[in-house]
Design an enzyme around this catalytic site. Structure first.
Site, PDB file in Angstrom:
ATOM      1  N   LYS A   1      31.803   9.814  42.988  1.00  0.00           N
ATOM      2  CA  LYS A   1      31.893  10.255  41.591  1.00  0.00           C
ATOM      3  C   LYS A   1      33.276  10.843  41.268  1.00  0.00           C
ATOM      4  O   LYS A   1      33.933  11.415  42.140  1.00  0.00           O
ATOM      5  CB  LYS A   1      30.787  11.266  41.262  1.00  0.00           C
ATOM      6  CG  LYS A   1      30.930  12.628  41.909  1.00  0.00           C
ATOM      7  CD  LYS A   1      30.037  13.667  41.229  1.00  0.00           C
ATOM      8  CE  LYS A   1      30.505  15.059  41.613  1.00  0.00           C
ATOM      9  NZ  LYS A   1      30.115  16.131  40.759  1.00  0.00           N
TER      10      LYS A   1
ATOM     11  N   LYS B   1      30.062  19.921  50.029  1.00  0.00           N
ATOM     12  CA  LYS B   1      31.109  20.922  49.835  1.00  0.00           C
ATOM     13  C   LYS B   1      31.400  21.674  51.130  1.00  0.00           C
ATOM     14  O   LYS B   1      32.544  22.015  51.399  1.00  0.00           O
ATOM     15  CB  LYS B   1      30.737  21.884  48.706  1.00  0.00           C
ATOM     16  CG  LYS B   1      30.831  21.195  47.355  1.00  0.00           C
ATOM     17  CD  LYS B   1      30.723  22.136  46.172  1.00  0.00           C
ATOM     18  CE  LYS B   1      30.889  21.331  44.879  1.00  0.00           C
ATOM     19  NZ  LYS B   1      30.634  22.095  43.680  1.00  0.00           N
TER      20      LYS B   1
ATOM     21  N   LYS C   1      36.191  17.127  39.979  1.00  0.00           N
ATOM     22  CA  LYS C   1      37.294  18.079  39.862  1.00  0.00           C
ATOM     23  C   LYS C   1      37.862  18.407  41.233  1.00  0.00           C
ATOM     24  O   LYS C   1      39.031  18.693  41.381  1.00  0.00           O
ATOM     25  CB  LYS C   1      36.767  19.401  39.308  1.00  0.00           C
ATOM     26  CG  LYS C   1      36.378  19.386  37.880  1.00  0.00           C
ATOM     27  CD  LYS C   1      35.764  20.751  37.574  1.00  0.00           C
ATOM     28  CE  LYS C   1      35.104  20.771  36.234  1.00  0.00           C
ATOM     29  NZ  LYS C   1      34.081  21.804  36.161  1.00  0.00           N
TER      30      LYS C   1
HETATM   31  P1  ATP Z   1      32.903  19.468  41.427  1.00  0.00           P
HETATM   32  O1  ATP Z   1      33.292  18.071  41.694  1.00  0.00           O
HETATM   33  O2  ATP Z   1      33.893  20.481  41.822  1.00  0.00           O
HETATM   34  O3  ATP Z   1      31.492  19.766  41.862  1.00  0.00           O
HETATM   35  P2  ATP Z   1      32.366  18.623  38.845  1.00  0.00           P
HETATM   36  O4  ATP Z   1      33.481  17.769  38.445  1.00  0.00           O
HETATM   37  O5  ATP Z   1      31.094  17.992  39.323  1.00  0.00           O
HETATM   38  O6  ATP Z   1      32.886  19.649  39.886  1.00  0.00           O
HETATM   39  P3  ATP Z   1      30.869  20.578  37.351  1.00  0.00           P
HETATM   40  O7  ATP Z   1      31.343  21.808  36.700  1.00  0.00           O
HETATM   41  O8  ATP Z   1      30.170  20.772  38.652  1.00  0.00           O
HETATM   42  O9  ATP Z   1      32.043  19.559  37.602  1.00  0.00           O
HETATM   43  O10 ATP Z   1      29.946  19.741  36.372  1.00  0.00           O
HETATM   44  C1  ATP Z   1      29.802  19.926  34.990  1.00  0.00           C
HETATM   45  C2  ATP Z   1      28.895  18.847  34.432  1.00  0.00           C
HETATM   46  O11 ATP Z   1      29.552  17.570  34.507  1.00  0.00           O
HETATM   47  C3  ATP Z   1      27.572  18.673  35.197  1.00  0.00           C
HETATM   48  O12 ATP Z   1      26.516  18.477  34.280  1.00  0.00           O
HETATM   49  C4  ATP Z   1      27.783  17.448  36.025  1.00  0.00           C
HETATM   50  O13 ATP Z   1      26.568  16.768  36.298  1.00  0.00           O
HETATM   51  C5  ATP Z   1      28.684  16.618  35.121  1.00  0.00           C
HETATM   52  N1  ATP Z   1      29.507  15.691  35.909  1.00  0.00           N
HETATM   53  C6  ATP Z   1      30.432  16.025  36.834  1.00  0.00           C
HETATM   54  N2  ATP Z   1      31.025  14.932  37.354  1.00  0.00           N
HETATM   55  C7  ATP Z   1      30.470  13.865  36.729  1.00  0.00           C
HETATM   56  C8  ATP Z   1      30.662  12.453  36.818  1.00  0.00           C
HETATM   57  N3  ATP Z   1      31.551  11.942  37.640  1.00  0.00           N
HETATM   58  N4  ATP Z   1      29.920  11.647  36.030  1.00  0.00           N
HETATM   59  C9  ATP Z   1      29.018  12.176  35.152  1.00  0.00           C
HETATM   60  N5  ATP Z   1      28.776  13.500  35.019  1.00  0.00           N
HETATM   61  C10 ATP Z   1      29.486  14.345  35.793  1.00  0.00           C
HETATM   62  N1  LTN Z   2      25.747  23.304  39.447  1.00  0.00           N
HETATM   63  C1  LTN Z   2      26.265  22.846  38.198  1.00  0.00           C
HETATM   64  C2  LTN Z   2      26.772  23.931  37.295  1.00  0.00           C
HETATM   65  C3  LTN Z   2      25.670  24.824  36.841  1.00  0.00           C
HETATM   66  C4  LTN Z   2      24.609  24.479  35.965  1.00  0.00           C
HETATM   67  C5  LTN Z   2      23.828  25.658  35.812  1.00  0.00           C
HETATM   68  C6  LTN Z   2      24.240  23.296  35.326  1.00  0.00           C
HETATM   69  C7  LTN Z   2      25.497  26.131  37.174  1.00  0.00           C
HETATM   70  N2  LTN Z   2      24.401  26.644  36.551  1.00  0.00           N
HETATM   71  C8  LTN Z   2      22.680  25.650  35.033  1.00  0.00           C
HETATM   72  C9  LTN Z   2      23.065  23.313  34.527  1.00  0.00           C
HETATM   73  C10 LTN Z   2      22.316  24.485  34.403  1.00  0.00           C
HETATM   74  C11 LTN Z   2      27.383  21.875  38.525  1.00  0.00           C
HETATM   75  O1  LTN Z   2      28.001  21.989  39.517  1.00  0.00           O
HETATM   76  N3  LTN Z   2      27.637  20.992  37.657  1.00  0.00           N
END
Ligand code: ATP
Ligand code: LTN
Length: 326
Positions: free
Chosen positions: A192, A111, A195
């Site tokens: 992956k 990031k 978002k």
């Molecule tokens: P960013 O890409 O901005 O970090 P994100 O899409 O990873 O955001 P989060 O809010 O960080 O979204 O994640 C929410 C949950 O979704 C977490 O448990 C994360 O492990 C899961 N997750 C996110 N992207 C994936 C993916 N591509 N495949 C499986 N699980 C995912």
């Molecule tokens: N870092 C995680 C979001 C997150 C989270 C948590 C997940 C913040 N606090 C506590 C599990 C437990 C992410 O980016 N998906």
């Protein structure tokens, strides 16, 4: 009964990776365990955010989570900033984790490479995440594969604090789903689905209409050898489609691979499965959107329930590390 905790950021549109990697599991856990789920708005502030957008994303995410199947009668659903104990315990966590440990976090490296302004909060992000988890005496943390390192550091922090100050925290374990733990970008299957990558054709949003879902899956990158087998190393695109179809149907990707001979058939089946999964969520979301006041009421009730547990743990941690009681 095991205590389950997980969190998600209100930082963009919810996508298929979030749904299959985490949320489907969250819904299952609320049936069997004491489940606490948190919209981590303070974590979202680690990257620059428009205030109005953050506010509306937080409310929308709450409605989407309920549309996916989280039921406030069965789990505790709340917004992180509504329970100030999270920020208070985060400071104790920051004083327990080392600069070296935080420097090794791959999520920070990714990031910060992509961001012009690198906030101190982005660097100390795992300390706040550890606070989230440890406040609820959590046994299990259901997350996608990308969160392994964050759960590991939470365990290290809990063990170090317990070692220094006596038994204070439960040391949690992560739970990664058997299928769907890593859903990849449809156009760049080596990374992956995310978002924050802004890959429009590589990402399927939970609120996306069926035509667009079908188009994106049809155009998904595969390869030219024509063979269908699950092998992420050499066949990332095809393997990703098998993971998606498997996770949507509750089958393993290896099992799914046996039913297809042509890429076109695999893509059509994956598209049908995703559309079938998303349509009922979209319908429930439309209903919930009509009553934002009710959503806010549910979130407030969730925060009150969460705070009862969080304040007890915070007090225990403060006492054990030597802060004078007020
Ligand atoms: P960013 O890409 O901005 O970090 P994100 O899409 O990873 O955001 P989060 O809010 O960080 O979204 O994640 C929410 C949950 O979704 C977490 O448990 C994360 O492990 C899961 N997750 C996110 N992207 C994936 C993916 N591509 N495949 C499986 N699980 C995912
Ligand atoms: N870092 C995680 C979001 C997150 C989270 C948590 C997940 C913040 N606090 C506590 C599990 C437990 C992410 O980016 N998906």
């Amino acid at each position: 009964m095991a205590r389950v905790f997980s969190g998600i950021q209100p930082s963009g549109d919810l996508h298929l990776g979030n749904l299959l990697g985490a949320l489907v599991n969250w819904v299952n856990h609320q049936e069997e365990h004491e489940a606490v789920y948190c919209i981590v708005d303070l974590h979202a502030l680690t990257l620059p955010k428009d205030p109005e957008e953050l506010r509306s994303s937080t409310l929308e995410l709450a409605q989407l989570l309920m549309a996916v199947g989280l039921d406030p009668d069965k789990c505790t659903l709340f917004v992180q900033s509504h329970v100030p104990e999270h920020s208070q315990l985060a400071w104790l966590m920051e004083c327990t984790v080392s600069y070296g440990e935080l420097s090794r976090m791959t999520a920070f490296k990714d990031k910060s490479d992509r961001s012009e302004f690198i906030s101190a909060g982005l660097f100390t992000y795992p300390a706040l995440q550890a606070a989230d988890i440890l406040l609820y005496d959590t046994d299990l943390v259901p997350v996608g594969d990308d969160q392994r390192q964050h759960i590991e550091i939470t365990r290290d922090i809990a063990e170090r604090f317990n070692h220094r100050f006596g038994e204070t925290f439960v040391v949690p374990e992560h739970v990664i789903p058997p299928a769907g733990a890593r859903i990849m970008d449809l156009q760049h299957p080596e990374r992956k689905m995310s978002k924050s990558q802004h890959s429009v054709n590589g990402t399927i949003n939970v609120l996306e209409n069926p035509d667009s879902v079908r188009k994106k899956i049809k155009r998904a990158v595969t390869d030219s050898d024509g063979e269908i087998r699950f092998d992420f190393e050499s066949k990332a695109g095809v393997s990703n489609l098998l993971s998606i179809l498997g996770a949507a149907k509750g089958d393993s990707p290896e099992e799914v691979a046996k039913s297809f001979e042509r890429y076109g058939d695999l893509k059509s089946a994956a598209a049908d499965a995703v559309v079938d999964l998303l349509l009922p969520i979209q319908e429930r979301y439309a209903d919930l959107q009509s009553d934002p006041a009710e959503t806010r009421r549910l979130l407030q009730a969730g925060a009150e329930k969460a705070q009862e547990v969080a304040s007890r743990t915070l007090t225990r941690a403060q006492q054990n590390c030597g802060l004078l009681q007020a």
